[in-house]
Design an enzyme around this catalytic site. Structure first.
Site, PDB file in Angstrom:
ATOM      1  N   LYS A 196       0.516  -1.146  -0.288  1.00 19.80           N
ATOM      2  CA  LYS A 196      -0.156   0.052  -0.176  1.00 19.80           C
ATOM      3  C   LYS A 196       1.057   0.944   0.296  1.00 19.80           C
ATOM      4  CE  LYS A 196      -3.607   2.397   3.054  1.00 19.80           C
ATOM      5  NZ  LYS A 196      -4.284   2.242   4.325  1.00 19.80           N
ATOM      6  N   LYS A 249      -2.286  -1.377  -3.726  1.00 14.81           N
ATOM      7  CA  LYS A 249      -3.193  -0.415  -3.621  1.00 14.81           C
ATOM      8  C   LYS A 249      -2.105   1.264  -3.980  1.00 14.81           C
ATOM      9  CE  LYS A 249      -5.924   2.259  -0.004  1.00 14.81           C
ATOM     10  NZ  LYS A 249      -6.575   1.945   1.434  1.00 14.81           N
TER      11      LYS A 249
HETATM   12  C1  PBG Z   1      -6.389   2.985   5.371  1.00 12.99           C
HETATM   13  C2  PBG Z   1      -7.877   3.652   4.122  1.00 12.99           C
HETATM   14  C3  PBG Z   1      -7.478   3.772   3.124  1.00 12.99           C
HETATM   15  C4  PBG Z   1      -8.042   3.635   2.014  1.00 12.99           C
HETATM   16  C5  PBG Z   1      -8.809   3.040   2.651  1.00 12.99           C
HETATM   17  N1  PBG Z   1      -7.901   2.301   3.784  1.00 12.99           N
HETATM   18  C6  PBG Z   1      -6.905   5.521   3.408  1.00 12.99           C
HETATM   19  C7  PBG Z   1      -5.529   6.215   4.199  1.00 12.99           C
HETATM   20  O1  PBG Z   1      -4.351   5.331   4.196  1.00 12.99           O
HETATM   21  O2  PBG Z   1      -5.308   7.227   4.174  1.00 12.99           O
HETATM   22  C8  PBG Z   1      -8.116   3.669   0.968  1.00 12.99           C
HETATM   23  C9  PBG Z   1      -9.505   4.138  -0.281  1.00 12.99           C
HETATM   24  C10 PBG Z   1      -9.144   4.986  -1.463  1.00 12.99           C
HETATM   25  O3  PBG Z   1      -8.636   6.254  -1.194  1.00 12.99           O
HETATM   26  O4  PBG Z   1     -10.221   4.744  -2.037  1.00 12.99           O
HETATM   27  N2  PBG Z   1      -7.615   1.973   6.661  1.00 12.99           N
END
Ligand code: PBG
Length: 327
Positions: A196, A249
């Site tokens: 991520k 991601k």
């Molecule tokens: C963190 C989380 C995030 C997303 C999913 N889970 C955001 C972050 O790391 O700030 C982002 C998903 C999206 O932008 O669609 N729990």
């Protein structure tokens, strides 16, 4: 392949049927996971301004949406919670009456044959908005692990089908697997957000989930977008720790990463087509600068072509509707 005029690439593009016959990538509603933002409030559905068609909604609306998702042939939803109160340890995330636990129980009770996945992170529940326990101005990795394991057990007790840790803590999969197994949840799979990235494409989500960090940013735990080999290393670590599904991601700026992770592991690979990727298309379409449907389908097929076995996407319902007509 021989050259022109013996070879003419256009022969196999001559009609729709011909193109369908030779198509290498297939997409269906089965590939999608639809995200839902569930709030503790009662009987309310509020559209998220930066994500048209997506809502913050109370549990009753979430139940109705889960039913609709299932009827479109989409096998799974993933839940994000917006709790009533936030505190330093994000206690709503692991307490029995936390918003996501309540939502899991209700949806599992009322909607048959849909997988309920729970995002497993602390940022929506902590007062500081970071994905872990803060100590000396930093997210303390090892202290956070104990909490992640507790959250997983709370979600499992509520009846979740899959837990999806997204905090990018080292050792999170191992800690969660241990916690689940000790509590006899050996059959609950872990879908790990293993690679991520720290990304500006999460902007609209943070409005939706009210999870913007109150100080600093997430670069000390989320990945640097300059790196791809590191993403493979992260995925392999999670495989070793017991992940059942690994995730990349965001998706669109990271198609090379999806491809590499797919080559490196034999586990299913998920890709998260994140909020900013959704909002860009919605915004351009509103301005009349892009055709929304065809841009959406192109993006989803590209993610699939790169190697994703499943796609978490806010387009899931819209795309499933189109695929239903086409098939
Ligand atoms: C963190 C989380 C995030 C997303 C999913 N889970 C955001 C972050 O790391 O700030 C982002 C998903 C999206 O932008 O669609 N729990």
């Amino acid at each position: 392949m021989s050259v022109y005029p013996i070879h003419r690439g256009r022969r196999i593009r001559s009609s729709k049927q011909m193109r369908n016959l030779v198509s290498e990538t297939h997409l269906s509603a089965d590939d999608f996971i639809y995200p839902l933002f569930v709030t503790h409030e009662k009987h309310i559905q509020k559209e998220i301004p930066s994500m048209p068609g997506c809502y913050q909604e109370s549990i009753d609306y979430a139940v109705a949406e889960a039913q609709e998702v299932k009827e479109l042939g989409i096998p799974a939803i993933i839940l994000f919670g917006i709790p009533k109160t936030k505190d330093t340890t994000g206690s709503d995330a692991y307490c029995e009456t936390g918003v996501v636990q309540e939502a899991i129980r209700e949806i599992k009770k009322r909607v048959k044959d849909i997988l309920v996945i729970a995002d497993l992170c602390m940022c929506e529940y902590t007062s500081h908005g970071h994905c872990g326990i803060i100590d000396g101005g930093e997210v303390d990795n090892d202290k956070t692990l104990e909490y992640l394991s507790q959250i997983a057990v709370a979600q499992a007790k509520a009846g979740v089908d899959i837990v999806a840790p997204s905090g990018m803590m080292d050792g999170m999969v191992k800690a969660i697997r241990n916690g689940l197994d000790k509590n006899n949840f050996t059959g609950i799979p872990i879908m790990s957000y293993s690679s991520k990235y720290s990304s500006s494409f999460y902007g609209p989500f943070r409005d939706a989930a009210e999870s913007t960090p109150q100080f600093g940013d997430r670069r000390s735990y989320q990945m640097d977008y300059r790196n791809a080999r590191e993403a493979v290393a992260e995925a392999l670590t999670d495989v070793e720790e017991g992940a059942d599904i690994v995730m990349v991601k965001p998706a669109l700026s990271y198609l090379d990463v999806i491809y590499r992770v797919k080559q490196a592991t034999n586990l299913p690979v998920a890709a998260y087509n994140v909020s900013g990727e959704y909002s860009m298309i919605k915004a351009a379409a509103r301005l009349g600068w892009l055709d929304e449907q065809s841009a959406m389908m192109e993006v989803l097929y590209s993610i699939k072509r790169a190697g994703a076995d499943m796609i978490l996407t806010y387009f899931a319902k819209q795309a499933a509707g189109i695929l239903k007509i086409r098939n």
